[in-house]
Scaffold this motif. Structure first.
Motif, short mmCIF file in Angstrom:
data_model
loop_
_atom_site.label_atom_id
_atom_site.label_comp_id
_atom_site.label_asym_id
_atom_site.label_seq_id
_atom_site.Cartn_x
_atom_site.Cartn_y
_atom_site.Cartn_z
N GLN A 1 -1.31 -3.34 -7.43
CA GLN A 1 -0.62 -2.07 -7.24
C GLN A 1 -1.10 -1.43 -5.94
N ILE A 2 -0.14 -0.94 -5.17
CA ILE A 2 -0.47 -0.19 -3.96
C ILE A 2 0.54 0.95 -3.84
N ASP A 3 0.09 2.11 -3.39
CA ASP A 3 0.97 3.27 -3.30
C ASP A 3 1.96 3.12 -2.15
N LEU B 1 -4.95 1.70 -5.35
CA LEU B 1 -5.01 0.30 -4.92
C LEU B 1 -5.85 -0.46 -5.93
N ARG B 2 -5.22 -1.37 -6.69
CA ARG B 2 -5.92 -2.04 -7.78
C ARG B 2 -5.18 -3.30 -8.19
N VAL C 1 -6.65 -5.46 1.22
CA VAL C 1 -5.99 -6.19 0.14
C VAL C 1 -6.63 -7.57 -0.11
N GLY D 1 -9.89 -0.37 -6.16
CA GLY D 1 -10.44 0.22 -4.96
C GLY D 1 -11.30 1.43 -5.30
N CYS E 1 -7.94 5.77 -7.71
CA CYS E 1 -7.46 5.04 -6.53
C CYS E 1 -6.23 4.22 -6.89
N THR F 1 -12.69 1.01 -0.43
CA THR F 1 -11.46 0.86 0.34
C THR F 1 -11.17 2.16 1.07
N HIS G 1 -3.17 3.67 1.84
CA HIS G 1 -4.11 2.56 1.66
C HIS G 1 -4.05 1.60 2.85
#
Length: 251
Positions: free
Chosen positions: A87-89, A155-156, A99, A116, A153, A198, A94
């Motif tokens: 998952q990234i926003d 980013l995960r 990554v 992250g 966060c 991150t 980010h």
């Protein structure tokens, strides 16, 4: 391990193309869940999908919140045979360069959730930063552990089978409270949480969908719900901590 990238998206037409371009070098399928965005955002997504064969768009007719979009996207990815979703926003805060480290950590520990741990620059709003400190405290209380370094966060990497099972058994918050709740509940089930620093930057012209009153109410209700859930699980959590400590001593 079969990994895809998952982007929950709501009205970020100016940033999403750059985010997708930055992720293309990793050669992974990119799934964008459009959470009921407006027409300009839909057109931006259509343009991306038309020129990028690795990108698929899943549109929700009604806005469900970030958590709702992530749950729909994870369920669909699992049904298509993916084992993990990164998952990234969609707002570009980010750093794509981080990554590969998360992916490598997921390959080393495929049963764990890789998250992250935000390292901010001066662009972070002070109110958001202080709010995170409060959430960190309650997460440590509700897990009886310091294992979770940053539950907010975006980013995960999710291990999909165990993650999707959580919301099939529990009713989770569907908005800004989701990121923290899913991590705590995964920890309760025994899933290891691995944190990696991150970098996070808030763009000067960025658009935030965080609504101060509404989302803080949701987050407060989530912490209360988790606290009573922790009390119900107290013997199990304490027993797990004792076993972990004994293992460390033995090692």
């Amino acid at each position: 391990m079969k990994l895809c990238i998952l982007i929950p998206f709501y009205n970020h037409p100016g940033a999403i193309a750059q985010v997708v371009d930055s992720l293309k070098p990793f050669g992974l399928p990119i799934r964008i869940v459009d959470d009921g965005s407006d027409e300009p955002s839909q057109r931006a997504l259509a343009d991306i999908a038309a020129r990028e064969p690795s990108v698929s768009i899943q549109r929700l007719a009604i806005n469900q919140g970030k958590g709702g979009a992530v749950m729909v996207g994870c369920d669909a990815a699992l049904a298509e045979g993916f084992t993990h979703a990164l998952q990234i926003d969609a707002d570009g805060q980010h750093q794509p360069g981080d990554v590969p480290r998360l992916i490598e950590a997921a390959r080393r520990q495929p049963a764990a959730m890789i998250s992250g741990q935000a390292v901010y620059d001066e662009s972070v709003p002070r109110s958001r930063l202080y709010g995170r400190y409060i959430t960190h405290f309650w997460v440590w209380v509700n897990t009886l552990s310091f294992e979770i370094k940053d539950s907010m966060c975006g980013l995960r990497v999710y291990p999909l089978a165990s993650t999707c099972q959580v919301w099939r058994r529990n009713r989770l918050g569907r908005r800004m409270d989701f990121d923290t709740e899913i991590m705590v509940r995964l920890s309760w089930t025994g899933v290891a949480i691995v944190s990696l620093p991150t970098r996070v930057t808030y763009p000067v012209d960025g658009v935030s969908h965080f609504q101060m009153l509404r989302d803080n109410l949701f987050i407060s209700a989530m912490h209360t719900r988790l606290f009573f859930g922790m009390l119900l699980r107290l013997p199990i959590l304490l027993g797990r901590r004792v076993v972990q400590r004994l293992h460390k001593v033995a090692a």
